[in-house]
Enzyme design. Structure first.
Site, PDB file in Angstrom:
ATOM      1  CG  ASP A  17      -2.350   1.439   1.500  1.00 19.37           C
ATOM      2  OD1 ASP A  17      -2.469   1.940   0.134  1.00 19.37           O
ATOM      3  OD2 ASP A  17      -1.804   2.097   2.451  1.00 19.37           O
ATOM      4  CB  SER A  18       0.228   4.956  -0.673  1.00 18.78           C
ATOM      5  OG  SER A  18      -0.773   4.825   0.186  1.00 18.78           O
ATOM      6  CB  CYS A  80      -2.407   1.932  -2.330  1.00 21.05           C
ATOM      7  SG  CYS A  80      -2.408   3.335  -3.157  1.00 21.05           S
ATOM      8  CD  GLU A 159      -1.289   7.210   6.800  1.00 17.54           C
ATOM      9  OE1 GLU A 159       0.149   7.524   7.291  1.00 17.54           O
ATOM     10  OE2 GLU A 159      -1.557   6.284   6.038  1.00 17.54           O
ATOM     11  CB  CYS A 207      -9.537   4.989   0.356  1.00 18.98           C
ATOM     12  SG  CYS A 207      -8.146   5.626   1.232  1.00 18.98           S
ATOM     13  CG  HIS A 209      -5.892   5.319   4.889  1.00 17.35           C
ATOM     14  ND1 HIS A 209      -5.168   4.868   3.898  1.00 17.35           N
ATOM     15  CD2 HIS A 209      -5.345   5.426   6.164  1.00 17.35           C
ATOM     16  CE1 HIS A 209      -4.724   5.016   4.274  1.00 17.35           C
ATOM     17  NE2 HIS A 209      -3.772   5.312   5.290  1.00 17.35           N
TER      18      HIS A 209
END
Length: 292
Positions: A17-18, A80, A159, A207, A209
């Site tokens: 993932d990024s 991602c 994050e 996404c 996240h």
């Protein structure tokens, strides 16, 4: 199963993932396939991918996939959405192992779930701009109306909260508990406000996240909206592919998992991982990827 097949079944699954969001895919993989070895790469040195040009992100995806192939991975998940939109096809054409992304599995689940044929997608700027979800959904059902919304604020919110030294959930609570307050609920509601009048009955969390704040998103869009996690659906596809190829590892074996970050944030990486996985994540390492 032949000896060669048995050895292949014990090869690792590669996931990247990024940043840290792909750990939600990792969590689903562990839940569905506890005996699988996994190599996870978080490209946090170049995170976020969303605002970057798709051509640049495609290069990142090819670089990391190549490294994972060199690690002996039997299957790779591009965990991602932006990297999937930018680089999945190029990676599939270049490398000799199955490579799946998170867009098509999520799109398929949404197309199957919608009752009114009105689907919403929330994702990063890069994923929305690529039109990847619209194409994937319309390949399944061209009559479905798709409403997309870029929600990069959610990535930053997750994050930054996970990097907060004071952010620790109470014992027995998952990572989502870190966002169970009025301020975070207001932020989510404000970001999703443009969807308030869209006639959607299904919403893709486009996404990796976003499953972390799933409860807040559900509260903002209402009980009647089905939420589809691209992370969960990608893990399901990986399990199906390996089963069909006879390459599933025995669920009872002791799995070995390796974690790498391209950034200098190893401690943050382990902290984030422990919160998402609900158990300690130790032994993470910094990795310098070879130039391509």
């Amino acid at each position: 199963m032949s000896g060669a097949g048995e050895r292949r079944s014990e090869a690792p699954i590669g996931v990247f993932d990024s940043g840290f969001g792909g750990l939600t895919v990792l969590s689903e993989l562990i839940r569905k396939m506890p005996g699988e070895d996994i190599v996870f790469v978080g490209d946090s040195a170049r995170c976020p991918y969303g605002p970057r040009a798709l051509e640049e992100v495609r290069g990142f995806a090819l670089q990391i996939c190549g490294w994972l192939v060199d690690q002996g991975c039997k299957l790779i998940i591009i965990a991602c959405n932006t990297a999937t939109a930018a680089g999945l096809q190029a990676a599939q054409m270049r490398f000799p192992v199955p490579i799946i992304g998170v867009v098509e599995p999520g799109a398929r689940a949404a197309a199957h779930a919608t009752r009114t044929r009105n689907v919403g997608v929330i994702a990063t700027q890069g994923t929305v701009a690529s039109g990847a979800y619209e194409r994937a959904i319309h390949n399944i059902d061209a009559g479905i109306s798709v409403t997309s919304l870029a929600a990069p604020a959610f990535v930053e919110m997750v994050e930054s909260r996970f990097r907060d030294d004071d952010a620790l959930p109470a014992a027995g609570q998952g990572a989502g508990a870190l966002f169970a307050d009025a301020a975070h609920a207001r932020t989510v509601a404000e970001v999703l406000a443009p969807l308030a009048h869209a006639p959607i009955d299904t919403l893709v969390l486009g996404c990796t996240h976003f499953p972390i704040i799933r409860e807040l998103i559900a509260g903002a869009v209402g009980e009647g909206t089905v939420l589809v996690s691209s992370a969960e659906e990608a893990a399901h596809d990986a399990q199906s592919i390996l089963a069909r190829r006879g390459e599933l590892a025995c669920a009872e074996r002791t799995a070995h998992r390796r974690f790498y970050t391209t950034g200098d944030d190893v401690e943050d990486f382990e902290r984030f991982g422990a919160l998402v996985l609900g158990s300690p994540m130790t032994g993470a390492e910094h990795v310098v990827l070879p130039e391509v």
